[in-house]
Write a protein that holds these residues in place. Structure first.
Motif, PDB file in Angstrom:
ATOM      1  N   ARG A  49       0.804  -1.285   0.191  1.00 65.89           N
ATOM      2  CA  ARG A  49       0.143  -0.126   0.143  1.00 65.89           C
ATOM      3  C   ARG A  49       1.018   1.164  -0.158  1.00 65.89           C
ATOM      4  O   ARG A  49       0.439   2.182  -0.589  1.00 65.89           O
ATOM      5  CB  ARG A  49      -0.804  -0.067   1.330  1.00 65.89           C
ATOM      6  N   GLY A  52       1.912   1.718  -3.570  1.00 68.77           N
ATOM      7  CA  GLY A  52       0.721   2.389  -4.212  1.00 68.77           C
ATOM      8  C   GLY A  52       0.718   3.982  -4.024  1.00 68.77           C
ATOM      9  O   GLY A  52       0.419   4.704  -4.863  1.00 68.77           O
ATOM     10  N   ASN A  76      -1.888  -5.490  -7.321  1.00 72.97           N
ATOM     11  CA  ASN A  76      -3.184  -4.804  -7.006  1.00 72.97           C
ATOM     12  C   ASN A  76      -3.179  -3.937  -5.841  1.00 72.97           C
ATOM     13  O   ASN A  76      -4.031  -2.726  -5.907  1.00 72.97           O
ATOM     14  CB  ASN A  76      -4.176  -6.231  -6.763  1.00 72.97           C
ATOM     15  N   PHE A  77      -2.273  -3.939  -4.978  1.00 71.36           N
ATOM     16  CA  PHE A  77      -2.396  -2.732  -3.980  1.00 71.36           C
ATOM     17  C   PHE A  77      -1.997  -1.554  -4.523  1.00 71.36           C
ATOM     18  O   PHE A  77      -2.465  -0.263  -4.139  1.00 71.36           O
ATOM     19  CB  PHE A  77      -1.504  -3.153  -2.548  1.00 71.36           C
ATOM     20  N   ASP A  80      -4.460  -0.284  -6.798  1.00 72.35           N
ATOM     21  CA  ASP A  80      -5.544   0.188  -5.967  1.00 72.35           C
ATOM     22  C   ASP A  80      -5.621   1.876  -5.930  1.00 72.35           C
ATOM     23  O   ASP A  80      -6.727   2.583  -5.744  1.00 72.35           O
ATOM     24  CB  ASP A  80      -5.915  -0.314  -4.618  1.00 72.35           C
ATOM     25  N   PRO A  84      -9.506   5.179 -10.985  1.00 70.78           N
ATOM     26  CA  PRO A  84     -10.154   3.771 -11.434  1.00 70.78           C
ATOM     27  C   PRO A  84     -10.256   4.150 -12.762  1.00 70.78           C
ATOM     28  O   PRO A  84      -9.984   2.872 -13.425  1.00 70.78           O
ATOM     29  CB  PRO A  84     -11.458   4.206 -10.936  1.00 70.78           C
ATOM     30  N   ARG A  87      -6.861   2.815 -14.490  1.00 69.60           N
ATOM     31  CA  ARG A  87      -6.145   1.514 -13.961  1.00 69.60           C
ATOM     32  C   ARG A  87      -6.178   0.478 -14.938  1.00 69.60           C
ATOM     33  O   ARG A  87      -7.113   0.210 -15.786  1.00 69.60           O
ATOM     34  CB  ARG A  87      -7.189   1.136 -12.823  1.00 69.60           C
TER      35      ARG A  87
END
Length: 252
Positions: A49, A52, A76-77, A80, A84, A87
């Motif tokens: 995270r 990210g 994916n973290f 995220d 959006p 992505r």
């Protein structure tokens, strides 16, 4: 061919190692020691995270991982944290999976395990050297990893890519880039640390093929950043090597 803004043929790869995992956890024990099944720990999720958050302002054209739970989770973290609608879908490049290990034969303690792993990486350049006894030959792992990178670089329509991979594979890629992508980088593998969820930034200058055939080739590699850990930028308290930390009871 797409290129980074302000350049004519430059592409950038943000190459990450997956976040922390527990190689002694119940998932691996239940799978008979198969490390491919191991997921991120809560600490590894926290580290991913942080990556990210650090990369939230970077727009990725493509995102790639090796296809095992720890790299899928890490990627994916990071994704995220993206806007959006921007992505990208997460792709899998199986040839970027970690170097296949054999048996650790001499170690009886965690410290000895770390020392033995370090020994194998230091011998990576020796002809026929393997990742532990009976493991994959380093030169063969290098060939498959670099073939995957070259394939991605040859594909059109992108200039910024996220790749979530592994310590050993990342070392092979960085060693090759340090040599200018013109020869094996196995001699340099020992020099590269890859802490959990670290970020490396590598630029590739691509030019038309010299023989006039369709496509591009690598003219230059530029290592912009190595082993950046957004959860601890200055490595304060991170006094173990990345290999020592793998086997430590408290990786913090």
């Amino acid at each position: 061919m797409s290129a980074l803004p302000g350049t004519t043929g430059r592409r950038r790869i943000y190459l990450m190692r997956h976040g922390h995992v527990d190689y002694f956890g119940r998932e691996i024990q239940a799978a008979g020691g198969d490390t491919k099944v191991v997921p991120l720990t809560p600490l590894g999720q926290e580290q991913a995270r942080a990556g990210g958050s650090a990369l939230a302002h970077v727009r990725f054209d493509r995102a790639v991982c090796s296809g095992v739970p720890r790299t899928i989770g890490t990627a994916n973290f990071v994704l995220d944290a993206q806007v959006p609608e921007d992505r990208p879908a997460l792709e899998v490049a199986p040839d970027l999976v970690e170097i296949h290990g054999g048996k650790l034969t001499r170690a009886t303690t965690r410290a000895e395990l770390a020392a033995e792993m370090t020994f194998y990486f230091e011998q990576a350049h020796v002809p026929g050297a393997t990742m532990m006894e009976g493991g994959e030959v380093f030169a063969e792992a290098e060939r498959r990893a670099l073939a995957a990178i070259r394939k991605l670089l040859a594909e059109p329509g992108w200039h910024t890519m996220l790749i979530a991979a592994h310590e050993g594979i990342n070392r092979l890629i960085l060693g090759w880039c340090a040599m200018g992508a013109g020869e094996s980088g196995l001699q340099a593998v020992r020099a590269f640390e890859q802490d959990p969820a670290c970020i490396n930034v590598i630029d590739f200058d691509m030019v038309p093929k010299a023989d006039g055939s369709l496509g591009t080739e690598i003219e230059r590699t530029i290592i912009k950043a190595v082993n950046v850990t957004p959860y601890n930028y200055v490595k304060h308290g991170m006094n173990m090597t990345s290999l020592e930390a793998i086997f430590a009871k408290d990786p913090r």
